[in-house]
Design a protein around this motif. Structure first.
Motif, PDB file in Angstrom:
ATOM      1  N   TYR A 311       0.882  -1.252   0.021  1.00  0.00           N
ATOM      2  CA  TYR A 311       0.004  -0.295  -0.071  1.00  0.00           C
ATOM      3  C   TYR A 311       0.880   1.181  -0.143  1.00  0.00           C
ATOM      4  O   TYR A 311       0.798   2.211  -0.812  1.00  0.00           O
ATOM      5  N   ASP A 312       1.918   1.348   0.780  1.00  0.00           N
ATOM      6  CA  ASP A 312       2.733   2.430   0.951  1.00  0.00           C
ATOM      7  C   ASP A 312       3.454   2.675  -0.448  1.00  0.00           C
ATOM      8  O   ASP A 312       3.424   3.759  -0.913  1.00  0.00           O
ATOM      9  N   SER A 313       3.862   1.479  -1.212  1.00  0.00           N
ATOM     10  CA  SER A 313       4.554   1.654  -2.419  1.00  0.00           C
ATOM     11  C   SER A 313       3.890   2.208  -3.421  1.00  0.00           C
ATOM     12  O   SER A 313       4.056   3.177  -4.452  1.00  0.00           O
ATOM     13  N   ILE A 314       2.478   1.794  -3.425  1.00  0.00           N
ATOM     14  CA  ILE A 314       1.440   2.300  -4.513  1.00  0.00           C
ATOM     15  C   ILE A 314       1.299   3.538  -4.181  1.00  0.00           C
ATOM     16  O   ILE A 314       1.346   4.416  -5.308  1.00  0.00           O
ATOM     17  N   LEU A 315       1.025   4.306  -3.028  1.00  0.00           N
ATOM     18  CA  LEU A 315       0.963   5.885  -3.055  1.00  0.00           C
ATOM     19  C   LEU A 315       2.310   6.395  -3.149  1.00  0.00           C
ATOM     20  O   LEU A 315       2.271   7.687  -4.115  1.00  0.00           O
ATOM     21  N   LEU A 316       3.116   5.972  -2.795  1.00  0.00           N
ATOM     22  CA  LEU A 316       4.502   6.843  -3.096  1.00  0.00           C
ATOM     23  C   LEU A 316       4.716   6.870  -4.722  1.00  0.00           C
ATOM     24  O   LEU A 316       5.241   7.796  -5.163  1.00  0.00           O
ATOM     25  N   HIS A 340     -11.082   7.882  11.963  1.00  0.00           N
ATOM     26  CA  HIS A 340     -10.991   6.825  12.777  1.00  0.00           C
ATOM     27  C   HIS A 340     -10.390   5.427  11.898  1.00  0.00           C
ATOM     28  O   HIS A 340      -9.506   4.680  12.260  1.00  0.00           O
ATOM     29  N   LYS A 341     -11.088   5.174  10.842  1.00  0.00           N
ATOM     30  CA  LYS A 341     -10.653   4.111  10.043  1.00  0.00           C
ATOM     31  C   LYS A 341      -9.249   4.425   9.268  1.00  0.00           C
ATOM     32  O   LYS A 341      -8.459   3.417   9.186  1.00  0.00           O
ATOM     33  N   LEU A 346      -3.242   3.732   8.697  1.00  0.00           N
ATOM     34  CA  LEU A 346      -2.079   4.021   8.667  1.00  0.00           C
ATOM     35  C   LEU A 346      -1.130   3.820   9.719  1.00  0.00           C
ATOM     36  O   LEU A 346       0.110   3.601   9.762  1.00  0.00           O
ATOM     37  N   ASP A 347      -2.048   3.137  10.936  1.00  0.00           N
ATOM     38  CA  ASP A 347      -1.143   2.400  12.001  1.00  0.00           C
ATOM     39  C   ASP A 347      -0.695   0.920  11.714  1.00  0.00           C
ATOM     40  O   ASP A 347      -0.161   0.415  12.612  1.00  0.00           O
ATOM     41  N   ASN A 348      -1.151   0.720  10.404  1.00  0.00           N
ATOM     42  CA  ASN A 348      -0.847  -0.919  10.148  1.00  0.00           C
ATOM     43  C   ASN A 348      -1.614  -1.777  10.908  1.00  0.00           C
ATOM     44  O   ASN A 348      -1.164  -2.918  11.201  1.00  0.00           O
ATOM     45  N   GLU A 349      -2.995  -1.324  11.438  1.00  0.00           N
ATOM     46  CA  GLU A 349      -3.528  -2.247  12.311  1.00  0.00           C
ATOM     47  C   GLU A 349      -4.854  -2.844  11.580  1.00  0.00           C
ATOM     48  O   GLU A 349      -5.683  -3.577  12.747  1.00  0.00           O
ATOM     49  N   THR A 350      -5.204  -2.570  10.847  1.00  0.00           N
ATOM     50  CA  THR A 350      -6.498  -2.925   9.919  1.00  0.00           C
ATOM     51  C   THR A 350      -6.399  -4.554   9.478  1.00  0.00           C
ATOM     52  O   THR A 350      -5.347  -4.794   9.124  1.00  0.00           O
ATOM     53  N   THR A 351      -7.816  -5.007   9.314  1.00  0.00           N
ATOM     54  CA  THR A 351      -7.686  -6.177   8.636  1.00  0.00           C
ATOM     55  C   THR A 351      -8.031  -5.901   7.166  1.00  0.00           C
ATOM     56  O   THR A 351      -8.563  -4.947   6.599  1.00  0.00           O
ATOM     57  N   PRO A 352      -7.799  -7.105   6.467  1.00  0.00           N
ATOM     58  CA  PRO A 352      -7.916  -6.901   4.951  1.00  0.00           C
ATOM     59  C   PRO A 352      -9.423  -6.602   4.466  1.00  0.00           C
ATOM     60  O   PRO A 352      -9.818  -5.788   3.792  1.00  0.00           O
ATOM     61  N   ALA A 353     -10.360  -7.115   5.440  1.00  0.00           N
ATOM     62  CA  ALA A 353     -11.767  -6.756   5.237  1.00  0.00           C
ATOM     63  C   ALA A 353     -11.971  -5.260   5.584  1.00  0.00           C
ATOM     64  O   ALA A 353     -12.787  -4.495   4.809  1.00  0.00           O
ATOM     65  N   GLU A 355      -9.747  -2.981   5.087  1.00  0.00           N
ATOM     66  CA  GLU A 355      -9.356  -2.050   4.150  1.00  0.00           C
ATOM     67  C   GLU A 355      -9.745  -1.836   2.778  1.00  0.00           C
ATOM     68  O   GLU A 355      -9.325  -1.161   1.889  1.00  0.00           O
ATOM     69  N   LEU A 356     -10.790  -2.809   2.532  1.00  0.00           N
ATOM     70  CA  LEU A 356     -11.563  -2.910   1.270  1.00  0.00           C
ATOM     71  C   LEU A 356     -12.177  -1.623   1.162  1.00  0.00           C
ATOM     72  O   LEU A 356     -12.160  -0.978  -0.088  1.00  0.00           O
ATOM     73  N   SER A 357     -12.957  -0.874   2.218  1.00  0.00           N
ATOM     74  CA  SER A 357     -13.547   0.308   1.953  1.00  0.00           C
ATOM     75  C   SER A 357     -12.465   1.365   1.431  1.00  0.00           C
ATOM     76  O   SER A 357     -12.953   2.371   0.830  1.00  0.00           O
TER      77      SER A 357
END
Length: 381
Positions: A311-316, A340-341, A346-353, A355-357
């Motif tokens: 994700y970081d590489s894509i944005l960069l 909050h999402k 950005l804290d690398n704490e989300t689940t793949p589900a 991250e979809l939104s």
């Protein structure tokens, strides 16, 4: 005779001092050599970060905001922060807190030298400075001094560079706390202003740019002056404090252990590549290191799941090549989703589900081709 220590920490910045405080929690009598080039007695920086609960350094938080805004061409939007608060710690308060504790720790020795090179052989550490060399031995050597940036076809690098003024006005300034205000010229790169009111009459106003090169000092000053006087409509004010900084934003891989040293802070990859935020990641790394030492476990880097690097590489890549303006990306993100999402992501704490939104808020025809190319490169690394 070479002096023996339990730990040697090279660099008395956020990473080195955060680790040292926790090491003293573990063992107040620990023998530690702390080395830096300065005395750490000036207010040379400010750390801001979001956090859900009381953190390790909550007792020295200078200001805290439970409400933030985002501003683009559609005007101000109040962000939905959930349980998060946005916090500020001043450098001088951080240093004073840590060195007050160091003064009470008889096993900690602090030396100021202009470090030129560090060599570690087994438990022996040579810190070469101008005119002399410090010879010491320790079971663990930690360093927050970054290596030279690498170059390569898969490495994408930008700079987050900024200049901030703390201003004081003669009357109530009515400045809103704003995480990003994109109502500024975008010709220098992805540019925004960050505003944090400190009281009724003072605020931090910071002009930030994501680009490949830094600006001339006058360009930052002109941008700040224009924003304060023409956008905020504040004509009379005094500049009480100035800060300037450059933060690397890169998908380069940073080694945790190399040449006999454990690398911490930005030198150990604790700066989030796509945002530049570092403070919270340093706290996590410091806590992980001390937890491993307490448990007599091998120290290891707790890297986030590989998809976060993607994700970081894509944005960069999109920002670096100007495939889509950064202003448009962040506007879509903050206008589509609760903050909050985004903070959790950005804290690398989300689940793949979860991250979809976030992924679905971006235009697929722009992001998908870049994502595929970056995924292939990452798999080849």
């Amino acid at each position: 005779m070479i002096k023996q220590y339990d730990y040697i920490i090279i660099g008395a910045g956020c990473a080195g001092l955060s680790l040292l405080m926790r090491l003293l929690d573990k063992n107040a009598g620990a023998k530690v050599l702390l080395v830096d080039r300065t005395e750490k007695n000036t207010n040379d920086r400010t750390w801001c970060y979001w956090e859900k609960e009381a953190g390790y350094f909550d007792n020295i938080v200078y200001r805290k905001w439970n409400e933030l805004n985002f501003c683009d061409d559609d005007g101000y939007k109040q962000l939905s922060m959930g349980d998060y608060a946005y916090k500020m710690i001043r450098g001088i308060d951080f240093y004073t807190h840590c060195f007050n504790r160091i003064q009470q720790a008889p096993g900690v020795a602090f030396q100021t030298v202009e470090i030129q090179a560090v060599e570690v052989t087994g438990k022996h550490c040579s810190i070469k400075a101008a005119g002399h060399t410090i010879e010491a031995a320790a079971g663990f050597v930690f360093s927050s001094i970054p290596d030279k940036a690498e170059a390569g076809s898969n490495i994408i690098s930008l700079l987050q560079h900024f200049k901030g003024w703390i201003i004081r006005t003669t009357g109530n300034s009515n400045i809103k706390p704003c995480l990003m205000d994109f109502g500024v010229d975008q010709s220098a790169g992805t540019a925004f202003v960050y505003t944090l009111p400190l009281d009724e009459n003072s605020a931090l106003i910071e002009y930030t740019v994501f680009s490949s090169t830094v600006l001339q000092d006058a360009q930052y000053d002109n941008a700040l002056k224009n924003y304060i006087e023409h956008i905020l409509q504040i004509k009379v004010y005094a500049i009480e404090h100035t800060e300037y900084g450059v933060i690397p934003m890169t998908n380069q891989r940073f080694p945790f252990y190399k040449d006999g040293m454990y690398h911490i802070g930005s030198a150990g990859g604790q700066t989030k590549p796509s945002s530049g935020y570092t403070f919270s990641f340093i706290q996590k790394q410091s806590a992980d290191i001390v937890a491993a030492l307490k448990a007599c476990e091998c120290l290891k880097q707790n890297n986030p799941a590989p998809r976060f690097r993607l994700y970081d590489s894509i944005l960069l890549k999109i920002l670096h090549d100007n495939i889509m303006p950064g202003k448009a990306i962040f506007s879509r993100l903050f206008q589509s989703l609760p903050a909050h999402k985004i903070f959790k992501f950005l804290d690398n704490e989300t689940t793949p589900a979860e991250e979809l939104s976030i992924l679905n808020s971006m235009p697929a025809k722009i992001f998908l081709p870049v994502a595929i190319r970056q995924l292939i490169k990452q798999l080849r690394d």
